[in-house]
Write an enzyme that holds these catalytic residues in place. Structure first.
Site, PDB file in Angstrom:
ATOM      1  N   ASP A 110       0.806  -1.215   0.000  1.00  0.00           N
ATOM      2  CA  ASP A 110       0.000   0.000   0.000  1.00  0.00           C
ATOM      3  C   ASP A 110       0.840   1.266   0.000  1.00  0.00           C
ATOM      4  O   ASP A 110       0.635   2.168  -0.797  1.00  0.00           O
ATOM      5  CB  ASP A 110      -0.991   0.002   1.191  1.00  0.00           C
ATOM      6  CG  ASP A 110      -0.318  -0.311   2.530  1.00  0.00           C
ATOM      7  OD1 ASP A 110       0.925  -0.417   2.594  1.00  0.00           O
ATOM      8  OD2 ASP A 110      -1.048  -0.459   3.525  1.00  0.00           O
ATOM      9  N   GLY A 122      10.354   2.620   4.508  1.00  0.00           N
ATOM     10  CA  GLY A 122      10.935   1.621   3.618  1.00  0.00           C
ATOM     11  C   GLY A 122      11.395   0.366   4.338  1.00  0.00           C
ATOM     12  O   GLY A 122      11.797  -0.611   3.707  1.00  0.00           O
ATOM     13  N   LYS A 132       5.731   8.075   0.631  1.00  0.00           N
ATOM     14  CA  LYS A 132       6.012   9.251   1.480  1.00  0.00           C
ATOM     15  C   LYS A 132       7.492   9.569   1.361  1.00  0.00           C
ATOM     16  O   LYS A 132       8.311   9.065   2.131  1.00  0.00           O
ATOM     17  CB  LYS A 132       5.702   8.918   2.944  1.00  0.00           C
ATOM     18  CG  LYS A 132       4.266   9.037   3.328  1.00  0.00           C
ATOM     19  CD  LYS A 132       4.125   8.884   4.844  1.00  0.00           C
ATOM     20  CE  LYS A 132       2.709   8.529   5.177  1.00  0.00           C
ATOM     21  NZ  LYS A 132       2.523   8.232   6.612  1.00  0.00           N
ATOM     22  N   ASP A 145       6.795   4.110   3.469  1.00  0.00           N
ATOM     23  CA  ASP A 145       6.969   5.185   4.449  1.00  0.00           C
ATOM     24  C   ASP A 145       8.460   5.276   4.756  1.00  0.00           C
ATOM     25  O   ASP A 145       9.202   5.969   4.068  1.00  0.00           O
ATOM     26  CB  ASP A 145       6.089   4.863   5.662  1.00  0.00           C
ATOM     27  CG  ASP A 145       6.127   5.940   6.735  1.00  0.00           C
ATOM     28  OD1 ASP A 145       6.627   7.034   6.463  1.00  0.00           O
ATOM     29  OD2 ASP A 145       5.653   5.677   7.859  1.00  0.00           O
ATOM     30  N   THR A 157       9.713  -1.885   6.002  1.00  0.00           N
ATOM     31  CA  THR A 157       8.875  -3.064   5.755  1.00  0.00           C
ATOM     32  C   THR A 157       9.281  -3.736   4.444  1.00  0.00           C
ATOM     33  O   THR A 157       9.539  -4.946   4.416  1.00  0.00           O
ATOM     34  CB  THR A 157       7.383  -2.667   5.696  1.00  0.00           C
ATOM     35  OG1 THR A 157       7.040  -1.995   6.901  1.00  0.00           O
ATOM     36  CG2 THR A 157       6.494  -3.880   5.527  1.00  0.00           C
TER      37      THR A 157
HETATM   38  P1  5GP Z   1       7.498   1.487   6.486  1.00  0.00           P
HETATM   39  O1  5GP Z   1       8.107   0.202   6.929  1.00  0.00           O
HETATM   40  O2  5GP Z   1       7.736   1.829   5.031  1.00  0.00           O
HETATM   41  O3  5GP Z   1       7.858   2.631   7.397  1.00  0.00           O
HETATM   42  O4  5GP Z   1       5.959   1.350   6.751  1.00  0.00           O
HETATM   43  C1  5GP Z   1       5.095   0.859   5.832  1.00  0.00           C
HETATM   44  C2  5GP Z   1       3.836   0.407   6.524  1.00  0.00           C
HETATM   45  O5  5GP Z   1       3.408   1.308   7.549  1.00  0.00           O
HETATM   46  C3  5GP Z   1       2.732   0.413   5.501  1.00  0.00           C
HETATM   47  O6  5GP Z   1       2.662  -0.828   4.832  1.00  0.00           O
HETATM   48  C4  5GP Z   1       1.516   0.715   6.342  1.00  0.00           C
HETATM   49  O7  5GP Z   1       1.037  -0.500   6.881  1.00  0.00           O
HETATM   50  C5  5GP Z   1       2.041   1.568   7.470  1.00  0.00           C
HETATM   51  N1  5GP Z   1       1.850   3.010   7.185  1.00  0.00           N
HETATM   52  C6  5GP Z   1       2.805   3.933   6.955  1.00  0.00           C
HETATM   53  N2  5GP Z   1       2.270   5.145   6.733  1.00  0.00           N
HETATM   54  C7  5GP Z   1       0.927   4.991   6.818  1.00  0.00           C
HETATM   55  C8  5GP Z   1      -0.177   5.897   6.675  1.00  0.00           C
HETATM   56  O8  5GP Z   1      -0.068   7.115   6.413  1.00  0.00           O
HETATM   57  N3  5GP Z   1      -1.424   5.372   6.826  1.00  0.00           N
HETATM   58  C9  5GP Z   1      -1.623   4.047   7.097  1.00  0.00           C
HETATM   59  N4  5GP Z   1      -2.875   3.631   7.218  1.00  0.00           N
HETATM   60  N5  5GP Z   1      -0.591   3.161   7.244  1.00  0.00           N
HETATM   61  C10 5GP Z   1       0.658   3.645   7.102  1.00  0.00           C
HETATM   62 MG    MG Z   2       1.411  -2.401   5.418  1.00  0.00          MG
END
Ligand code: 5GP
Ligand code: MG
Length: 173
Positions: free
Chosen positions: A95, A100, A126, A98, A102
């Site tokens: 989805d 990165g 983002k 953010d 994950t």
């Molecule tokens: P990362 O590991 O890239 O920081 O986080 C990614 C995960 O964080 C996304 O797959 C999602 O589940 C969650 N996430 C990050 N930003 C948002 C946001 O603005 N809204 C929602 N609903 N989930 C987010």
């Molecule tokens: Mg997610």
């Protein structure tokens, strides 16, 4: 809630992404790996506009912040058999990108299966928050650092069903 992208905006952008993917993956052995639960709507719409034969797998990524595991440790749970990805051209569909972290962790895990290629597609990116050298190979929209919901994305389990994407927070908060 502030509307960011309507279902029409998303459909238009997905048509473009679908054409790009159809070019890049023509004659390849594509397996889409969808990251539950946030990517379900994006995955369902994207695979229909790509229009290529493909296989579909699912995984779940969950963080266990605040428990006995190390802070921020991320668990990747594959719902199918990881060995099905061997030799395939794998596209991870998530989805939102953010920090990165994950996707970085998911890539590490899926590489164990020795896919022929491994790329990533996200609906939202983002760009201000990246904490890794990784960038998404395909993305729908770049967004500022806002908390967004809708089109699969939730807040505490709510809002996933909304056909568009909305910012839940106040700008600059
Ligand atoms: P990362 O590991 O890239 O920081 O986080 C990614 C995960 O964080 C996304 O797959 C999602 O589940 C969650 N996430 C990050 N930003 C948002 C946001 O603005 N809204 C929602 N609903 N989930 C987010
Ligand atoms: Mg997610």
């Amino acid at each position: 809630m502030q509307p960011l992208f309507s279902s029409d905006d998303i459909a238009r952008r997905l048509t473009e992404m679908g054409q790009q993917l159809a070019n890049d993956y023509a004659e390849r052995r594509l397996t889409v790996v969808s990251v539950l639960s946030g990517a379900i709507l994006f995955t369902a719409d994207l695979i229909r506009v790509v229009g290529l034969p493909l296989k579909l797998e699912f995984l779940r990524a969950s963080s266990y912040r605040g428990t006995a595991t190390s802070p921020g440790e991320l668990q990747v749970e594959c719902l199918g058999d990881l060995s099905a990805l061997a030799g395939r051209d794998v596209l991870i569909v998530d989805d939102i990108f953010d920090t990165g972290r994950t996707l970085e962790r998911i890539i590490e895990r899926l590489n164990e299966a020795r896919p022929r290629s491994l790329k990533t597609a996200v609906l939202l990116w983002k760009t201000e928050r990246r904490q890794t050298s990784l960038v998404p190979d395909y993305y729908g929209f770049q967004i500022p650092d806002r908390f967004v919901v809708g089109y699969g994305l939730d807040f505490d389990g709510d809002y996933r069903h909304l056909p568009g994407v909305y910012a839940l927070d106040e700008p600059g908060s």
